[in-house]
Scaffold this motif. Structure first.
Motif, short mmCIF file in Angstrom:
data_model
loop_
_atom_site.label_atom_id
_atom_site.label_comp_id
_atom_site.label_asym_id
_atom_site.label_seq_id
_atom_site.Cartn_x
_atom_site.Cartn_y
_atom_site.Cartn_z
N TYR A 62 0.83 -1.23 0.05
CA TYR A 62 0.00 0.15 -0.12
C TYR A 62 0.82 1.27 0.09
N TYR A 115 -7.13 -0.12 7.41
CA TYR A 115 -8.52 0.37 6.92
C TYR A 115 -8.23 1.49 5.97
N LYS A 170 -6.99 0.19 2.52
CA LYS A 170 -7.83 -0.40 1.72
C LYS A 170 -8.88 0.57 1.22
N SER A 171 -9.32 1.55 1.93
CA SER A 171 -10.17 2.50 1.64
C SER A 171 -9.70 3.32 0.49
N GLU A 196 -7.69 2.25 -1.73
CA GLU A 196 -7.32 1.35 -2.94
C GLU A 196 -8.65 1.25 -3.64
N LYS A 197 -9.80 1.27 -2.79
CA LYS A 197 -11.05 1.03 -3.37
C LYS A 197 -11.41 2.29 -3.84
N GLN A 228 -12.05 -8.92 9.05
CA GLN A 228 -10.64 -9.03 9.47
C GLN A 228 -10.55 -9.00 10.86
#
Length: 283
Positions: free
Chosen positions: A22, A129, A132-133, A135-136, A229
């Protein structure tokens, strides 16, 4: 759209593979051992325990200073020109590191600072978190992402049983440590983050195998953790059979993804060998 770069401290114990995946930038905190200053991550954790074994002295730790933060943020800007930095920091209630980041950030534009009020896996859960946010939704506005992260901060729950009460006592970071005096050899205290402070809450008796399973049971009964998770934290020396059992129990409770995080030097200096912890985000 300008790129958003996430950053945190080594005290998050963020696994290297996930930091790389990331592009999370990690600034080291410090370990002081035998009069020498080591950057967290620059020496094997086992060296800390070996040092204690030889000397019966427990290393101390210090925060990342403001000058180091200035260099850290400047390096991020060099590597990712025109980026926006969102720094998710180690709890300000147990270290001056976050305040030093605040001082350093005054020299830069577009650096957002979030006090995670958490450490180790609890901090890592928030950072991941955020990652991933992002990335989305790579085109998310930085202010919107900051709002999402700040909203999740109070939902990150961390509880752990230190491997050595000597290390915990020497660390001096537990606010109600006095409540443990007189019973140091008889109990295994559960340490939790309460409003950013490390607090001794429950107390377990017996071997770590039984205590760790009871901790997980109490944790899941107290918090409605998102089953997507779960993070387990361990310090070197935790028995492999305990890890296997914790995996089994987590799966029995419906967790889809389980990630083990090894406590780094910063955290291990306060928890000792053979510690076990749990972190997750409430729904």
């Amino acid at each position: 759209m300008r790129r958003i770069i996430l950053s945190t401290e080594s005290g998050a114990d963020l696994p290297g593979d996930l930091a790389e995946k990331y592009d999370v930038q990690v600034v080291p905190m410090h370990i002081i051992m035998d009069g020498k200053d080591y950057l967290d991550g620059s020496l094997p954790v086992q060296d800390i325990y070996d040092y204690y074994g030889r000397t019966k002295k427990i290393p101390s730790t210090t925060s990342t200073n403001a000058h180091e933060y200035q260099e850290f943020f400047a390096t991020i800007r060099e590597n990712f020109p025109d980026c926006i930095i969102i720094h998710i920091g180690y709890t300000s209630k147990a270290s001056s590191s976050f305040q030093n980041a605040v001082i350093a950030a005054k020299e830069f534009e577009d650096v957002f600072l979030i006090d995670a009020l958490n450490v180790t896996g609890g901090l890592a859960a928030i950072v991941l978190y955020a990652a991933k946010s992002l990335e989305k939704e790579p085109d998310i506005e930085p202010e919107t992402l900051v709002e999402k992260i700040e909203a999740i901060v109070p939902k990150s729950r961390l509880a752990f049983i230190p491997g050595s009460l000597e290390f915990l006592k020497a660390g001096g970071r537990v606010s109600n440590m006095a409540s443990l005096i007189g019973a140091l050899l008889k109990i295994k205290p559960c340490i939790e983050l309460k409003d950013g402070k490390l607090m001794s809450t429950k107390k377990y008796r017996g071997k770590m195998s039984g205590a760790s399973e009871k901790l997980l049971s109490d944790y899941l009964n107290e918090f409605n953790i998102d089953r997507e998770q779960l993070y387990f934290i361990y310090s070197i020396g935790l028995d492999e059979t305990i890890k296997q059992r914790m995996d089994e129990v987590a799966k029995e409770n419906g967790f889809q993804n389980i990630k083990w995080i090894q406590a780094g030097g910063m955290i291990s200096t306060h928890s000792g060998a053979g510690g076990f912890g749990i972190a997750g985000l409430e729904e």
